[in-house]
Design an enzyme around this catalytic site. Sequence first.
Site, mmCIF file in Angstrom:
data_model
loop_
_atom_site.group_PDB
_atom_site.id
_atom_site.type_symbol
_atom_site.label_atom_id
_atom_site.label_comp_id
_atom_site.label_asym_id
_atom_site.label_seq_id
_atom_site.Cartn_x
_atom_site.Cartn_y
_atom_site.Cartn_z
ATOM 1 C CB SER A 28 -23.674 4.147 5.436
ATOM 2 O OG SER A 28 -23.758 5.491 5.060
ATOM 3 N NE ARG A 32 -19.221 1.834 5.297
ATOM 4 C CZ ARG A 32 -19.577 2.997 4.706
ATOM 5 N NH1 ARG A 32 -20.751 3.100 4.089
ATOM 6 N NH2 ARG A 32 -18.766 4.037 4.739
ATOM 7 N N GLY A 100 -22.138 8.118 -4.625
ATOM 8 C CA GLY A 100 -20.751 8.406 -4.270
ATOM 9 C C GLY A 100 -20.145 7.294 -3.430
ATOM 10 C CB SER A 173 -14.086 11.831 3.608
ATOM 11 O OG SER A 173 -14.691 10.890 2.733
ATOM 12 C CD GLN A 175 -18.793 8.719 0.093
ATOM 13 O OE1 GLN A 175 -18.200 9.368 -0.763
ATOM 14 N NE2 GLN A 175 -20.105 8.628 0.134
ATOM 15 C CG ASP A 321 -25.066 12.307 4.427
ATOM 16 O OD1 ASP A 321 -24.288 13.094 3.837
ATOM 17 O OD2 ASP A 321 -24.876 11.084 4.484
ATOM 18 C CE LYS A 348 -21.195 15.337 1.885
ATOM 19 N NZ LYS A 348 -20.388 14.148 2.181
ATOM 20 N NE ARG A 393 -28.668 12.102 2.499
ATOM 21 C CZ ARG A 393 -29.267 10.946 2.846
ATOM 22 N NH1 ARG A 393 -30.494 10.944 3.328
ATOM 23 N NH2 ARG A 393 -28.633 9.789 2.723
HETATM 24 O O1 SPQ Z 1 -23.161 7.981 -1.461
HETATM 25 P P1 SPQ Z 1 -23.277 9.457 -1.548
HETATM 26 O O2 SPQ Z 1 -23.905 9.868 -2.832
HETATM 27 O O3 SPQ Z 1 -21.975 10.180 -1.315
HETATM 28 O O4 SPQ Z 1 -24.287 9.857 -0.357
HETATM 29 C C1 SPQ Z 1 -24.292 10.803 0.718
HETATM 30 C C2 SPQ Z 1 -25.818 11.086 0.998
HETATM 31 O O5 SPQ Z 1 -26.209 12.213 1.295
HETATM 32 O O6 SPQ Z 1 -26.564 10.118 0.941
HETATM 33 C C3 SPQ Z 1 -23.522 12.087 0.459
HETATM 34 F F1 SPQ Z 1 -23.939 12.806 -0.465
HETATM 35 O O7 SPQ Z 1 -23.816 10.190 1.940
HETATM 36 C C4 SPQ Z 1 -22.441 9.885 2.220
HETATM 37 C C5 SPQ Z 1 -21.942 10.767 3.341
HETATM 38 O O8 SPQ Z 1 -22.058 12.132 3.053
HETATM 39 C C6 SPQ Z 1 -22.373 8.437 2.628
HETATM 40 C C7 SPQ Z 1 -21.113 8.083 3.337
HETATM 41 C C8 SPQ Z 1 -20.760 6.654 3.536
HETATM 42 O O9 SPQ Z 1 -21.645 5.779 3.440
HETATM 43 O O10 SPQ Z 1 -19.574 6.384 3.826
HETATM 44 C C9 SPQ Z 1 -20.255 9.035 3.862
HETATM 45 C C10 SPQ Z 1 -20.490 10.483 3.713
HETATM 46 O O11 SPQ Z 1 -19.655 10.987 2.687
HETATM 47 P P2 SPQ Z 1 -18.174 11.522 2.975
HETATM 48 O O12 SPQ Z 1 -17.739 12.134 1.668
HETATM 49 O O13 SPQ Z 1 -18.316 12.524 4.071
HETATM 50 O O14 SPQ Z 1 -17.335 10.396 3.344
#
Ligand code: SPQ
Length: 438
Positions: A28, A32, A100, A173, A175, A321, A348, A393
């Site tokens: 993460s 960023r 994502g 979330s 993200q 995660d 996910k 994962r």
């Molecule tokens: O990037 P991606 O594919 O969504 O990765 C995951 C992971 O398990 O590595 C989720 F599948 O992590 C996300 C996490 O679940 C990374 C993240 C972030 O860096 O902001 C936030 C989380 O997602 P969300 O949907 O809860 O905001």
Amino acid sequence: MSAQKQLSYIVNPGGALLGRITVPGDKSISHRSIMLGALAEGSTEIHGFLQGEDSLATLQAFRSMGVKIDGPEQGRVIVHGVGMHGLQTPEQPLDLGNSGTSMRLLSGLLAGQDFDVTLTGDASLSGRPMNRVLQPLSQMGAEIGSEQGGTAPLRIKGGSQLTGIDYVLPMASAQVKSCVLLAGLYATGKTCVTEPAPTRDHTERMLQGFGYATERQGARVCLQGGGKLTSCTVQVPADISSAAFFLVGASIAPGSDLILEAVGMNPTRTGVIDILSLMGANIVLENERVSGGEPVADIRVTASELQGTQIPEELVPLAIDEFPAIFIAAACASGETVLTGAEELRVKESDRIQVMADGLLALGIDARATPDGIVIQGGELQAGQVNSHGDHRIAMAFAMAALRASGPVEILDCANVNTSFPGFAELACGAGLDLTQN
Ligand code: SPQ
């Protein structure tokens, strides 16, 4: 399907996890650091950058938009920032692979640019819900096309004038929160996001580190559009989400005694330690310090007898995660573990509730998926074959399960482990896992 996609792990049972290891940099924070470094004035030096496919997809996206980036070389990256308005039209759609985070954060960051850009991804990413970002961005004035049902490719129209909004997140979330805040950098007025529960706050922390003020009052975080970012040095801690596999492995494998070095201890990420501790794990934090604006510590974990538990719902977003790994701990615990309030796990890289339940059942564990969680009865793991469905994962969680299985565990479709944890197999073998790749 490419030959690489068919990579399997075969993990023999037994053994203990021992020694001192350092898992790769936080995914993460790595994403960023590239994004803010690219928009900053001046050169940003990043140390500990995760050289995994997901964060490299973000890095490549900015190169395609004209940002000069040196490295990565042993985790060191230099991003030559182009300022808030210096990105250039990419020649091709930006391919964000399996990530994502790249797609959701970039959709916000790019919604306020003056050029058109299309975001694409692999089959998994193209099935993940994007309406959660398209809705607030459209309220801000962005024009973004998607496939029916709100999935990628996302076609972002340039030249929209964005206006700040006061957005209440419908789900916890990070993200979506980050997407709206990054769009808010380009909006007129103030942009605020209120979250239903605390989620990882790396975007807010890093904005501050780049000299951009954010204001938090309880669950609401706000920023004013139109400011600028100033380059800085970013020290990326080891990823607690990667450390989690080893926390579980060392907890369930008798005789284990493992130290994980310099792991990020941001309180919005440490739910896995709280949950494993509730289950009776022996986890001790050593050498706690602050590095690059994020708390870090060395974590010592030794084997223990785990007990099943009812996982408190407020810990769910703080460990979101880590549930594939936590489910393996539950399978090895005595009694029942119940998870509720975790429906986000279904969207996910795979449906992590169903895929984990299927895999646990294949290994002889009584696991019942529920709409928003799972019920797992601890038991004896058997030998068997599980399918990770290309979810990094899930693959790493089942690799740890083999430590306590009665025979070999074969895990299919493991190539995507490289999205977040390059070198996992080698590091795990060095610590005591008997894993071969096929
Ligand atoms: O990037 P991606 O594919 O969504 O990765 C995951 C992971 O398990 O590595 C989720 F599948 O992590 C996300 C996490 O679940 C990374 C993240 C972030 O860096 O902001 C936030 C989380 O997602 P969300 O949907 O809860 O905001």
